[in-house]
Design a protein around this motif. Structure first.
Motif, PDB file in Angstrom:
ATOM      1  N   PHE A 265      17.232 -17.747 -70.205  1.00 43.46           N
ATOM      2  CA  PHE A 265      16.620 -18.322 -68.998  1.00 43.46           C
ATOM      3  C   PHE A 265      17.595 -19.262 -68.297  1.00 43.46           C
ATOM      4  N   GLN A 266      18.234 -20.130 -69.046  1.00 43.28           N
ATOM      5  CA  GLN A 266      19.150 -21.094 -68.432  1.00 43.28           C
ATOM      6  C   GLN A 266      20.332 -20.404 -67.763  1.00 43.28           C
ATOM      7  N   LEU A 267      20.873 -19.396 -68.418  1.00 46.80           N
ATOM      8  CA  LEU A 267      22.013 -18.678 -67.847  1.00 46.80           C
ATOM      9  C   LEU A 267      21.622 -17.941 -66.575  1.00 46.80           C
ATOM     10  N   THR A 268      20.528 -17.180 -66.633  1.00 46.40           N
ATOM     11  CA  THR A 268      20.145 -16.385 -65.461  1.00 46.40           C
ATOM     12  C   THR A 268      19.676 -17.271 -64.311  1.00 46.40           C
ATOM     13  N   ALA A 269      19.080 -18.426 -64.624  1.00 42.30           N
ATOM     14  CA  ALA A 269      18.667 -19.361 -63.572  1.00 42.30           C
ATOM     15  C   ALA A 269      19.888 -19.898 -62.822  1.00 42.30           C
ATOM     16  N   LYS A 270      20.986 -20.117 -63.543  1.00 41.90           N
ATOM     17  CA  LYS A 270      22.220 -20.561 -62.896  1.00 41.90           C
ATOM     18  C   LYS A 270      22.842 -19.438 -62.067  1.00 41.90           C
ATOM     19  N   MET A 271      22.649 -18.203 -62.510  1.00 45.56           N
ATOM     20  CA  MET A 271      23.266 -17.068 -61.830  1.00 45.56           C
ATOM     21  C   MET A 271      22.591 -16.730 -60.509  1.00 45.56           C
ATOM     22  N   VAL A 272      21.254 -16.753 -60.466  1.00 42.86           N
ATOM     23  CA  VAL A 272      20.543 -16.189 -59.315  1.00 42.86           C
ATOM     24  C   VAL A 272      20.840 -16.930 -58.019  1.00 42.86           C
ATOM     25  N   ASN A 273      21.175 -18.199 -58.102  1.00 46.26           N
ATOM     26  CA  ASN A 273      21.488 -18.953 -56.883  1.00 46.26           C
ATOM     27  C   ASN A 273      22.858 -18.614 -56.320  1.00 46.26           C
ATOM     28  N   GLN A 274      23.635 -17.856 -57.080  1.00 49.48           N
ATOM     29  CA  GLN A 274      24.994 -17.518 -56.638  1.00 49.48           C
ATOM     30  C   GLN A 274      25.179 -16.026 -56.373  1.00 49.48           C
ATOM     31  N   LEU A 275      24.075 -15.284 -56.407  1.00 51.26           N
ATOM     32  CA  LEU A 275      24.141 -13.830 -56.253  1.00 51.26           C
ATOM     33  C   LEU A 275      23.273 -13.345 -55.100  1.00 51.26           C
ATOM     34  N   GLU A 276      23.676 -12.229 -54.524  1.00 45.93           N
ATOM     35  CA  GLU A 276      22.780 -11.461 -53.657  1.00 45.93           C
ATOM     36  C   GLU A 276      22.155 -10.396 -54.544  1.00 45.93           C
ATOM     37  N   MET A 277      20.830 -10.321 -54.537  1.00 45.03           N
ATOM     38  CA  MET A 277      20.159  -9.331 -55.376  1.00 45.03           C
ATOM     39  C   MET A 277      19.300  -8.421 -54.512  1.00 45.03           C
ATOM     40  N   PHE A 278      19.362  -7.119 -54.832  1.00 44.18           N
ATOM     41  CA  PHE A 278      18.667  -6.119 -54.030  1.00 44.18           C
ATOM     42  C   PHE A 278      17.921  -5.143 -54.940  1.00 44.18           C
ATOM     43  N   GLN A 279      16.921  -4.504 -54.355  1.00 43.60           N
ATOM     44  CA  GLN A 279      16.255  -3.380 -55.002  1.00 43.60           C
ATOM     45  C   GLN A 279      16.448  -2.163 -54.118  1.00 43.60           C
ATOM     46  N   LEU A 280      16.926  -1.080 -54.724  1.00 40.98           N
ATOM     47  CA  LEU A 280      17.239   0.141 -53.992  1.00 40.98           C
ATOM     48  C   LEU A 280      16.443   1.293 -54.589  1.00 40.98           C
ATOM     49  N   GLN A 281      15.542   1.860 -53.788  1.00 46.14           N
ATOM     50  CA  GLN A 281      14.731   2.990 -54.258  1.00 46.14           C
ATOM     51  C   GLN A 281      15.301   4.277 -53.692  1.00 46.14           C
ATOM     52  N   ARG A 282      15.540   5.232 -54.596  1.00 42.85           N
ATOM     53  CA  ARG A 282      16.119   6.510 -54.175  1.00 42.85           C
ATOM     54  C   ARG A 282      15.143   7.650 -54.425  1.00 42.85           C
ATOM     55  N   PRO A 283      15.044   8.601 -53.503  1.00 36.76           N
ATOM     56  CA  PRO A 283      14.171   9.770 -53.714  1.00 36.76           C
ATOM     57  C   PRO A 283      14.681  10.632 -54.862  1.00 36.76           C
ATOM     58  N   ILE A 284      13.743  11.172 -55.644  1.00 33.98           N
ATOM     59  CA  ILE A 284      14.159  12.015 -56.768  1.00 33.98           C
ATOM     60  C   ILE A 284      14.292  13.483 -56.371  1.00 33.98           C
ATOM     61  N   ASN A 285      13.874  13.803 -55.136  1.00 31.12           N
ATOM     62  CA  ASN A 285      13.861  15.222 -54.751  1.00 31.12           C
ATOM     63  C   ASN A 285      15.148  15.677 -54.077  1.00 31.12           C
ATOM     64  N   ARG A 286      16.153  14.782 -53.978  1.00 28.94           N
ATOM     65  CA  ARG A 286      17.423  15.205 -53.386  1.00 28.94           C
ATOM     66  C   ARG A 286      18.547  14.302 -53.888  1.00 28.94           C
ATOM     67  N   PHE A 287      19.794  14.779 -53.760  1.00 26.11           N
ATOM     68  CA  PHE A 287      20.961  14.023 -54.190  1.00 26.11           C
ATOM     69  C   PHE A 287      21.329  13.021 -53.102  1.00 26.11           C
ATOM     70  N   THR A 288      21.314  11.747 -53.454  1.00 26.07           N
ATOM     71  CA  THR A 288      21.482  10.702 -52.436  1.00 26.07           C
ATOM     72  C   THR A 288      22.675   9.777 -52.690  1.00 26.07           C
ATOM     73  N   ALA A 289      23.501  10.063 -53.691  1.00 27.09           N
ATOM     74  CA  ALA A 289      24.537   9.107 -54.092  1.00 27.09           C
ATOM     75  C   ALA A 289      25.445   8.708 -52.935  1.00 27.09           C
ATOM     76  N   HIS A 290      25.824   9.670 -52.083  1.00 30.64           N
ATOM     77  CA  HIS A 290      26.730   9.346 -50.977  1.00 30.64           C
ATOM     78  C   HIS A 290      26.028   8.484 -49.926  1.00 30.64           C
ATOM     79  N   GLU A 291      24.755   8.777 -49.639  1.00 36.62           N
ATOM     80  CA  GLU A 291      23.992   7.941 -48.710  1.00 36.62           C
ATOM     81  C   GLU A 291      23.834   6.515 -49.242  1.00 36.62           C
ATOM     82  N   LEU A 292      23.542   6.412 -50.531  1.00 33.25           N
ATOM     83  CA  LEU A 292      23.358   5.097 -51.142  1.00 33.25           C
ATOM     84  C   LEU A 292      24.655   4.294 -51.101  1.00 33.25           C
TER      85      LEU A 292
END
Length: 307
Positions: A265-292
């Motif tokens: 907890f202490q380590l990750t609490a120090k980390m989150v204020n110094q990071l940009e964090m994102f959630q990326l949802q990709r469709p499973i019905n097609r290959f999207t690696a290049h788009e992502l």
């Protein structure tokens, strides 16, 4: 015969050949960080296992058994003992030595092991985390195809440097890709070694595209699969950031029985204020690696301009 390797920022002396790793060229016997040895652990397992058929965990001590593969003991952040079962192949042993065993070693050494792939983009590190099968290595491979470099695939070692800034230490120069991903990238599996016999996941050496430099961690991207047709990319903030880092800590069920909850907890609490964090949802019905890849690059560079 023992060989000395360099991986995860550690000097590793192993009785088992670990061809995935880089052999160390500068070391002395008093500089060994981790020793990997073969021994017999059957009696110890019978004594400790109790009702749990797979794991026995306490502070600075992880004992686990994989049926038809082996029994493994990791202790004090500097020792791995391996007790092979039957005629198990070395490939199968290495899968657990470099995965679960190294994850336990890193935790015992107070190094955060994230589960994912880490890349260097414009001089900074970005971790792509997610559950097994999310497509982390495939997405990382799309970046490598564009000339970017890999820091780690599978287990990502994260620490804070002397200035309190989160950094990633390079692991070793290999990716693991499913045959479907190789097909999409126009690659053939010929000449590559299956991770395990009859497995359609292959070990892909990437020595020419591996970064050996400790690199500041600037962002974490959680990769999720969705049945929707569209790609969704959103910023993650606040308590959700802590939850993301906990969820994608490698073998996070070690944390509580090993007495590491407060440290985590202490380590990750120090980390989150110094990071940009994102959630990326990709469709499973097609290959999207290049788009992502395009989406991540444009977002990361936009964030850098804002800063």
């Amino acid at each position: 015969m023992k060989t000395i390797y360099t991986a995860f920022g550690l000097q590793i002396e192993s009785e088992f050949p670990l061809p995935e790793l880089l052999q160390s060229t500068t070391y002395s016997t008093n500089q060994i960080d981790v020793k990997i040895e073969q021994t017999i652990l059957t009696s110890l397992w019978e004594e400790c296992a109790g009702d749990d058929q797979y794991f026995f965990i306490k502070e600075d001590y992880v004992l686990f058994r994989i049926p038809e593969v082996g029994i493994f003991l990791i202790q004090n952040g500097n020792e791995i003992f391996v007790s092979p079962i039957g005629e198990v192949q070395e490939d199968q042993l290495r899968l657990y030595i470099l995965g679960t065993c190294m994850g336990a070693i890193l935790m015992q050494r107070k190094i955060l092991p994230l589960h994912g792939s880490a890349l260097v983009i414009d001089g900074k590190a970005y971790a792509i985390v997610g559950n097994s099968g999310a497509g982390k290595s495939t997405l990382a491979s799309a970046f490598l195809k564009r000339g970017y470099k890999l820091l780690s695939d599978d287990v990502i070692p994260v620490t804070l440097n002397e200035k309190g800034v989160p950094v990633i230490t390079p692991a070793y120069p290999q990716q693991k890709l499913w045959i479907e991903s190789l097909d999409q990238f126009g690659m053939t599996s010929e000449g590559y070694r299956p991770i395990v016999d009859r497995e359609t996941k292959f070990a892909i050496p990437v020595r020419d595209q591996f970064s050996s430099e400790i690199t500041q961690l600037a962002g974490v991207i959680e990769l999720l699969k969705t049945e929707n047709d569209d790609i969704e990319f959103k910023l993650v903030q606040g308590l959700e950031s802590l939850h993301t880092l906990f969820s994608h800590t490698y073998r996070n069920f070690f944390i509580t029985p090993a007495g590491l909850l407060e440290w985590h907890f202490q380590l990750t609490a120090k980390m989150v204020n110094q990071l940009e964090m994102f959630q990326l949802q990709r469709p499973i019905n097609r290959f999207t690696a290049h788009e992502l890849t395009e989406l991540i690059l444009s977002t990361v560079r936009k964030e850098e301009k804002v800063v």
